[in-house]
Scaffold this active site. Structure first.
Site: not given
Length: 409
Positions: A91, A94, A151
């Site tokens: 993640s 991102k 997230s």
């Protein structure tokens, strides 16, 4: 040995023997008579040595696959381990997704209060979720909180579609931006960080991206320090536990998959100085938090970041020939900061190489050379030298007088 031609003057810093200046110029690839390229962006400084190698206090021992710490003001890497090993970002992906959304906001392609219709694809995206419903209208502001605080993969895909029309098109934009930023070992397949064999990056590239994000978009950093967010009556905490551990930490992003391990890009602001740390492949959430805090503390406690010169404080006062002024300041177009082991700022040695002779007319902003910044005999970085003020051509007799003088220099 001295060199009268150069007439070097570093009013704010000590200088190596001036006699080495012209001798070094050919070896450094500096050509006399260089002219500026209109509209060109100054080249990034060449960082030769990680400054941590010059510190008396070694970097902490960390339990992670790869790590890096970087000073956000100077852009210098302080220390690293396996900085160019390609790893799964999970993640941490991102960070780039948010960067592109911030860019769209700044360029008025999106607004924070704009509604985005949630697609079936976004709703079905697996992994961590914001719990948005297909067909519902969600604002860009809400989706950003879903991406950054929670997230949420569903929120990330929804924003990717809002920016580019589809996630595939958005991934192409991500790779285009990665190339623009010089992220040489990064390739994105999706907006979320879901595993893919070719979805890879390095801690060096993650650090560069993170630094660019905090420098270019400080107005959006508040999303990263938000500790919790409730959407659809579901409250989720920010997974960055450093927000509770250290009040100076205000970001940035966690990541985790089984294959990537536990990852964390953290940043802290202490006494006006910002440091970014990157940890990937830690064994647990607690390990990534502990490692990140060790790295941040070491970076702040053992290093200083100082401003050497800028467009008002020249690095060099150089002799000008055939001009209405005898000297001109040479320096940087933006403030030049350098990170050094604590207390060693006065020991930084600058050496300038610039066009000889400097002949008027000279235009402000013309690139005429470089200045090398060294410490303990090791080159830390190089900066371009620009003319800081216009120098008009002298009259006929003044030019002739200087032409004759040059024959005897």
């Amino acid at each position: 040995m001295t060199l009268k031609k150069s007439r070097l003057a570093f009013p704010h810093l000590s200088l190596f023997a001036a006699g080495c200046v012209l001798a070094l110029a050919p070896a450094l690839g500096f050509a006399q008579g260089a002219t500026p390229i209109p509209g060109a962006t100054p080249a990034a400084p060449a960082i030769v040595t990680a400054v941590g190698e010059l510190a008396t206090v070694p970097a902490p021992s960390l339990t992670a696959k790869a790590w890096l710490t970087l000073d956000a003001t100077s852009g210098q890497i302080i220390a690293s381990q396996n900085p160019d090993e390609r790893v799964e970002p999970a993640s941490l992906t991102k960070l780039m997704s948010a960067y592109l959304v911030f860019d769209a906001l700044e360029n008025k392609r999106l607004t924070l209060d704009q509604n985005v219709t949630v697609s079936e694809k976004a709703w079905k995206t697996e992994g961590s979720r914001m719990f948005i419903k297909p067909g519902s209208q969600v604002t860009v502001d809400e989706l950003l909180k879903g991406v950054i605080v929670q997230s949420g993969n569903d929120a990330t895909v929804a924003l990717a579609e809002a920016v580019a029309g589809s996630e595939d098109a958005f991934a192409a934009l991500m790779n285009q931006e990665a190339a623009k930023q010089g992220l040489r070992d990064t390739h994105f397949v999706n907006s979320t960080g879901l595993p893919d064999p070719t979805h890879l990056t390095t801690v060096r590239d993650l650090a560069i991206l993170s630094r660019n994000l905090v420098v270019k978009f400080p107005q959006y950093l508040h999303y990263y320090s938000q500790k919790e967010y409730t959407y659809n009556k579901i409250k989720q905490n920010n997974r960055n536990r450093l927000l509770w551990t250290d009040p100076t930490v205000d970001g940035l992003k966690t990541g985790h998959t089984q294959s990537a391990g536990y990852c964390l890009v953290a940043t802290a602001l202490r006494d006006g100085r910002r440091v970014v740390s990157v940890i990937v492949g830690a064994a647990s959430d607690s390990a990534r938090v502990e490692n990140s805090l060790k790295l941040l503390n070491w970076s702040f406690q053992n290093f200083d970041t100082i401003k050497l010169f800028d467009n008002e404080k020249p690095a060099v006062n150089a002799r000008v020939w055939e001009g209405q002024a005898e000297t001109v300041g040479l320096g940087s177009q933006a403030p030049t900061w350098i990170t050094v082991p604590r207390g060693k700022g006065p020991q930084v040695k600058p050496v300038a190489q610039y066009t000889q002779p400097l002949i008027a007319p000279l235009k402000q902003g013309a690139k005429v050379g470089t200045v090398s910044l060294s410490l303990d005999g090791k080159l830390l970085r190089q900066e371009p030298l620009y003319v800081l003020n216009d120098v008009a051509e002298a009259g006929f007799f003044g030019r002739v007088y200087d032409k004759i003088r040059l024959l005897f220099e």
